[in-house]
Design a protein around this motif. Sequence first.
Motif, PDB file in Angstrom:
ATOM      1  N   VAL B 155      33.909  38.124  56.285  1.00 54.68           N
ATOM      2  CA  VAL B 155      34.403  39.443  55.882  1.00 54.68           C
ATOM      3  C   VAL B 155      35.580  39.258  54.924  1.00 54.68           C
ATOM      4  CG1 VAL B 155      35.624  41.489  56.708  1.00 54.68           C
ATOM      5  CG2 VAL B 155      33.558  40.724  57.874  1.00 54.68           C
ATOM      6  N   ILE B 156      36.462  38.314  55.272  1.00 56.33           N
ATOM      7  CA  ILE B 156      37.617  38.070  54.393  1.00 56.33           C
ATOM      8  C   ILE B 156      37.156  37.504  53.047  1.00 56.33           C
ATOM      9  CG2 ILE B 156      39.735  36.730  54.142  1.00 56.33           C
ATOM     10  CD1 ILE B 156      40.138  37.063  57.124  1.00 56.33           C
ATOM     11  N   VAL B 157      36.177  36.586  53.080  1.00 57.94           N
ATOM     12  CA  VAL B 157      35.661  36.045  51.816  1.00 57.94           C
ATOM     13  C   VAL B 157      35.127  37.188  50.952  1.00 57.94           C
ATOM     14  CG1 VAL B 157      33.935  34.558  50.751  1.00 57.94           C
ATOM     15  CG2 VAL B 157      35.099  33.801  52.809  1.00 57.94           C
ATOM     16  N   LEU B 158      34.391  38.088  51.586  1.00 59.39           N
ATOM     17  CA  LEU B 158      33.804  39.205  50.847  1.00 59.39           C
ATOM     18  C   LEU B 158      34.899  40.072  50.224  1.00 59.39           C
ATOM     19  CD1 LEU B 158      30.938  40.355  50.347  1.00 59.39           C
ATOM     20  CD2 LEU B 158      31.459  42.033  52.119  1.00 59.39           C
ATOM     21  N   LEU B 159      35.929  40.403  51.037  1.00 56.38           N
ATOM     22  CA  LEU B 159      37.021  41.227  50.520  1.00 56.38           C
ATOM     23  C   LEU B 159      37.696  40.547  49.329  1.00 56.38           C
ATOM     24  CD1 LEU B 159      38.754  42.445  53.823  1.00 56.38           C
ATOM     25  CD2 LEU B 159      37.332  43.768  52.241  1.00 56.38           C
ATOM     26  N   VAL B 160      37.974  39.244  49.481  1.00 54.52           N
ATOM     27  CA  VAL B 160      38.644  38.535  48.393  1.00 54.52           C
ATOM     28  C   VAL B 160      37.729  38.464  47.170  1.00 54.52           C
ATOM     29  CG1 VAL B 160      39.590  36.311  47.675  1.00 54.52           C
ATOM     30  CG2 VAL B 160      40.151  37.224  49.912  1.00 54.52           C
ATOM     31  N   TYR B 161      36.412  38.288  47.419  1.00 56.39           N
ATOM     32  CA  TYR B 161      35.465  38.235  46.308  1.00 56.39           C
ATOM     33  C   TYR B 161      35.470  39.549  45.538  1.00 56.39           C
ATOM     34  CZ  TYR B 161      31.063  38.483  43.828  1.00 56.39           C
ATOM     35  OH  TYR B 161      30.137  38.662  42.858  1.00 56.39           O
ATOM     36  N   VAL B 162      35.396  40.674  46.284  1.00 57.66           N
ATOM     37  CA  VAL B 162      35.390  41.980  45.608  1.00 57.66           C
ATOM     38  C   VAL B 162      36.681  42.159  44.819  1.00 57.66           C
ATOM     39  CG1 VAL B 162      35.458  44.471  46.015  1.00 57.66           C
ATOM     40  CG2 VAL B 162      33.825  43.051  47.267  1.00 57.66           C
ATOM     41  N   ALA B 163      37.813  41.803  45.465  1.00 54.20           N
ATOM     42  CA  ALA B 163      39.105  41.978  44.792  1.00 54.20           C
ATOM     43  C   ALA B 163      39.197  41.130  43.529  1.00 54.20           C
ATOM     44  CB  ALA B 163      40.238  41.634  45.752  1.00 54.20           C
ATOM     45  N   THR B 164      38.799  39.840  43.632  1.00 56.88           N
ATOM     46  CA  THR B 164      38.950  38.978  42.454  1.00 56.88           C
ATOM     47  C   THR B 164      37.972  39.376  41.352  1.00 56.88           C
ATOM     48  OG1 THR B 164      37.566  37.367  43.594  1.00 56.88           O
ATOM     49  CG2 THR B 164      39.919  36.946  43.585  1.00 56.88           C
ATOM     50  N   THR B 165      36.795  39.871  41.756  1.00 58.12           N
ATOM     51  CA  THR B 165      35.843  40.302  40.733  1.00 58.12           C
ATOM     52  C   THR B 165      36.373  41.523  39.991  1.00 58.12           C
ATOM     53  OG1 THR B 165      34.109  39.455  42.135  1.00 58.12           O
ATOM     54  CG2 THR B 165      33.425  40.861  40.347  1.00 58.12           C
ATOM     55  N   ARG B 166      36.976  42.447  40.749  1.00 54.29           N
ATOM     56  CA  ARG B 166      37.599  43.607  40.107  1.00 54.29           C
ATOM     57  C   ARG B 166      38.706  43.147  39.160  1.00 54.29           C
ATOM     58  NH1 ARG B 166      35.808  48.569  39.862  1.00 54.29           N
ATOM     59  NH2 ARG B 166      37.922  49.352  39.947  1.00 54.29           N
ATOM     60  N   LEU B 167      39.517  42.212  39.632  1.00 55.14           N
ATOM     61  CA  LEU B 167      40.613  41.706  38.796  1.00 55.14           C
ATOM     62  C   LEU B 167      40.073  41.110  37.496  1.00 55.14           C
ATOM     63  CD1 LEU B 167      43.091  39.843  41.179  1.00 55.14           C
ATOM     64  CD2 LEU B 167      43.533  41.881  39.808  1.00 55.14           C
ATOM     65  N   TYR B 168      38.968  40.386  37.637  1.00 56.39           N
ATOM     66  CA  TYR B 168      38.403  39.692  36.486  1.00 56.39           C
ATOM     67  C   TYR B 168      37.995  40.671  35.396  1.00 56.39           C
ATOM     68  CZ  TYR B 168      35.597  36.224  34.029  1.00 56.39           C
ATOM     69  OH  TYR B 168      35.102  35.366  33.091  1.00 56.39           O
ATOM     70  N   ASP B 169      37.460  41.794  35.847  1.00 59.93           N
ATOM     71  CA  ASP B 169      36.935  42.789  34.920  1.00 59.93           C
ATOM     72  C   ASP B 169      38.029  43.751  34.431  1.00 59.93           C
ATOM     73  OD1 ASP B 169      35.039  43.963  33.422  1.00 59.93           O
ATOM     74  OD2 ASP B 169      34.077  45.081  35.051  1.00 59.93           O
ATOM     75  N   SER B 170      39.200  43.682  35.059  1.00 64.48           N
ATOM     76  CA  SER B 170      40.255  44.660  34.756  1.00 64.48           C
ATOM     77  C   SER B 170      40.995  44.277  33.480  1.00 64.48           C
ATOM     78  CB  SER B 170      41.251  44.693  35.908  1.00 64.48           C
ATOM     79  OG  SER B 170      41.967  43.472  35.932  1.00 64.48           O
ATOM     80  N   PRO B 171      41.765  45.204  32.926  1.00 67.65           N
ATOM     81  CA  PRO B 171      42.587  44.866  31.751  1.00 67.65           C
ATOM     82  C   PRO B 171      43.500  43.676  32.056  1.00 67.65           C
ATOM     83  CG  PRO B 171      42.643  47.223  32.168  1.00 67.65           C
ATOM     84  CD  PRO B 171      41.880  46.615  33.300  1.00 67.65           C
ATOM     85  N   TRP B 172      43.993  43.612  33.279  1.00 72.71           N
ATOM     86  CA  TRP B 172      44.870  42.500  33.676  1.00 72.71           C
ATOM     87  C   TRP B 172      44.130  41.175  33.522  1.00 72.71           C
ATOM     88  CZ3 TRP B 172      44.830  38.818  37.623  1.00 72.71           C
ATOM     89  CH2 TRP B 172      46.060  38.197  37.891  1.00 72.71           C
ATOM     90  N   GLY B 173      42.881  41.136  34.054  1.00 74.35           N
ATOM     91  CA  GLY B 173      42.102  39.902  33.985  1.00 74.35           C
ATOM     92  C   GLY B 173      41.766  39.521  32.555  1.00 74.35           C
ATOM     93  N   ARG B 174      41.500  40.543  31.730  1.00 74.03           N
ATOM     94  CA  ARG B 174      41.164  40.265  30.323  1.00 74.03           C
ATOM     95  C   ARG B 174      42.376  39.711  29.577  1.00 74.03           C
ATOM     96  NH1 ARG B 174      36.286  43.690  28.864  1.00 74.03           N
ATOM     97  NH2 ARG B 174      35.569  44.274  30.925  1.00 74.03           N
ATOM     98  N   SER B 175      43.545  40.276  29.863  1.00 75.23           N
ATOM     99  CA  SER B 175      44.747  39.733  29.222  1.00 75.23           C
ATOM    100  C   SER B 175      44.940  38.286  29.636  1.00 75.23           C
ATOM    101  CB  SER B 175      45.992  40.511  29.655  1.00 75.23           C
ATOM    102  OG  SER B 175      45.745  41.880  29.622  1.00 75.23           O
ATOM    103  N   LEU B 176      44.673  38.027  30.927  1.00 74.92           N
ATOM    104  CA  LEU B 176      44.854  36.683  31.456  1.00 74.92           C
ATOM    105  C   LEU B 176      43.962  35.692  30.723  1.00 74.92           C
ATOM    106  CD1 LEU B 176      46.697  36.039  33.758  1.00 74.92           C
ATOM    107  CD2 LEU B 176      44.741  36.043  35.270  1.00 74.92           C
ATOM    108  N   ARG B 177      42.700  36.104  30.494  1.00 78.14           N
ATOM    109  CA  ARG B 177      41.780  35.200  29.806  1.00 78.14           C
ATOM    110  C   ARG B 177      42.218  34.993  28.369  1.00 78.14           C
ATOM    111  NH1 ARG B 177      37.189  37.863  29.708  1.00 78.14           N
ATOM    112  NH2 ARG B 177      36.042  36.154  28.764  1.00 78.14           N
ATOM    113  N   ALA B 178      42.785  36.052  27.792  1.00 77.29           N
ATOM    114  CA  ALA B 178      43.302  35.899  26.426  1.00 77.29           C
ATOM    115  C   ALA B 178      44.417  34.861  26.406  1.00 77.29           C
ATOM    116  CB  ALA B 178      43.817  37.242  25.923  1.00 77.29           C
ATOM    117  N   ILE B 179      45.287  34.921  27.421  1.00 78.16           N
ATOM    118  CA  ILE B 179      46.391  33.957  27.488  1.00 78.16           C
ATOM    119  C   ILE B 179      45.846  32.554  27.689  1.00 78.16           C
ATOM    120  CG2 ILE B 179      48.368  33.229  28.874  1.00 78.16           C
ATOM    121  CD1 ILE B 179      48.835  36.225  29.455  1.00 78.16           C
ATOM    122  N   ARG B 180      44.845  32.447  28.571  1.00 74.73           N
ATOM    123  CA  ARG B 180      44.263  31.135  28.844  1.00 74.73           C
ATOM    124  C   ARG B 180      43.694  30.512  27.581  1.00 74.73           C
ATOM    125  NH1 ARG B 180      38.673  31.273  31.824  1.00 74.73           N
ATOM    126  NH2 ARG B 180      38.098  31.799  29.692  1.00 74.73           N
TER     127      ARG B 180
END
Lengths: 399, 316
Positions: B155-180
């Motif tokens: 259940v925790i893996v699932l929650l973290v997966y959903v959260a990180t996937t949302r982060l990845y797709d979010s403006p925050w995640g996109r900025s992060l990839r730009a920085i990377r």
Amino acid sequence: MKKLTTLAAAALMLGTSSLAYAETKIGILMDITGPIANFIPPLQNAANLAVKHVNDQGGLLGGEVVAVYGDTTGTAQGAVDAAQKLVNIENVPIVMGSLMSGTTIAAAEAAIIPAGVAQISPTATSPAMTDLQDDGLVFRIVPSDNYQGEILAKMVLDEGLNKVAVTYVNNDYGVGIGQTFMEAYKAAGGEIVAENKHEEKKDSYRSELASLAKGDADALVVIAYAGDSGGKIVRQSIEGGLFDKFVGTDGLRDELLIQNVGADALKTSFFSSPTSPAENPAQKTLHDAFNAEYGEGADKAFVDQTYDATFLALLAVEKAGSTDRAKMADALREVAMAPGEKVGPGEWAKAVALIKEGKDIDYDGASGSAEFDENGDVGGFIGKFVVDGDGYKQIAIVE
Amino acid sequence: MELTGLFFYIVSLLILGGIYALLCLALNVQWGMGGLFNAGIAGFYGVGAYTSAILTTAASGRHLGGFSMPVPMGLVGAAIVAGVTGWAVARICVRLKSDYLAMASIGIAEILRLVFVNESWLTNGSLGVSRIPRPFADFTTGRMSDVAFLGFVWVIVLLVYVATTRLYDSPWGRSLRAIRDNETSASAAGKNVEKFRVQTFVIGCAVMGIAGGLSAHYFRFLSPTATDPLLTTFLVWVMLMAGGSGNNRGAILGALSIWTIWSVTEIFTNRLPPEWATRSSFIRMLLVGLLLQVVLQRFRAGLLPEKSPPVRFRKD
């Protein structure tokens, strides 16, 4: 590549399992790779010797016995994983091991106790083993560090040493004995003028020794291994003229120490070590058998305990008459504890004959008599040893 | 081999696999998304493990606390303390270029390990913390508690997966990839590079802390042997590389497949002829190492390579 390995391994698996009929497996959990890897080869030999003795003398439950090893890699993750494989995949009725307290307890708590399998550790000395909620399933055949620490305190005071400096190695062995020693020693009126917890694998302990030597102590108590920090500490304090009298534990009581610093320098020192009551012919029997089989190594640390624990595990299975897990803990108590006809290392045929006659047996091993208390601990005997030529001589036994 | 045994073995495989999946997801936030080379996973994992253990055990004279809190509180505490530790580390080290950050973080993990071993008032040193409770301990006994724990972990893996996937797709995640991918251009576009990096590091460390807490509850006993860098840092890196850095599903898949290979190889090496028995553990390490070489040489992008999130435009 992956497919090939899997195929090869699968072929091996099929190959061996078709040969083996009516074989009984017992689980052996050891820290084969990882921080204590260099201790392990003689211990694997010791466990294999016990298995060989059984197979040479009629086998277990009328068939072959096979030792299945699990490697803890010296970590909690590896210990739990290896133990899960032993109890679930290999389906062993009893597990011998493991050696380090940390891996033993993690494997017991997460895998072995929940599966209802009995476990007997040859060397785990952590005090935390005593109050595991283990349904009576976890045993060990070495005294808890608490016990050796208390006895050591008594021994040091009886020697007339009222002021000592203490140094102990920073692992579960050193901390366990060191802290109980200091508590018991102070409670009984001794004075600790300096104490120091040191790390293993350093080249120089001179700065630690300099601060330990300040308090004008009668002796230095060293709780560490002769092959590592303990040996270096003794040598460097003699070289620096800081201490000339040492008190050591079983980790330091090693021929290696005499080779390194010479018997003369250790004339006034003494050592405590778990031992067996008075004259113990069992130890000689085992050492002769071990050296006949493997050439050397019988005097290595924990060989006696590992052989005894393996042999006891095998006796328990024979006593239970089947691989029924529920019967193992009781069977282990019956074969290990008095009363009963005495059985020693290597005497498998005799033990089996006695069990068949319905007689109670009592295994007295090379490392002690293995009389368990209600927690699965042994009290045991602590011997006082002094240097005698190239070896050690036991001069007293404290219970 | 009987079927119930096989079942419980698979349960145990999936529990540890799930804990590794969390570590991989955390590392994926730091490395896959943010490009931060954290080689000190074991340290933050250990901080989480000890925090959760101390918060949930019954009072004991051997270490700090126990505070007898419920397990979920322990895990929240683990995330917070590991996150704060990560923040402190990030404040000092996050500006370092990738390989220097790796060196610094190895050092930090070692410092944390020495703290666990030496500060016995806090952690009981090398003797460890025992009697750590499992969640749902009142309802399950014996091996069934493993099954309940399996559910809890995933259940925790699932929650973290959903959260990180949302982060990845979010403006925050996109900025992060730009920085990377190009730090200078991201900074020219007005992104505060250091702030993003600190945030990434803290989020990753908090999740590593949760993974550590979960293993403490699974083992029911915690000593410094649980924070070995081989099994908690380097294996996690291999898992993420094999699964596909930058891809959350890849992270979970990598964790499960590498852990299964790691664990199952022993069943086979145990069946080698007896004269090999004393060497079989080392042979197993060798085989695993070889396999990983092949994976890293041949499948560099991993089993599931990174897929950039689609660009969507709002339609008016």
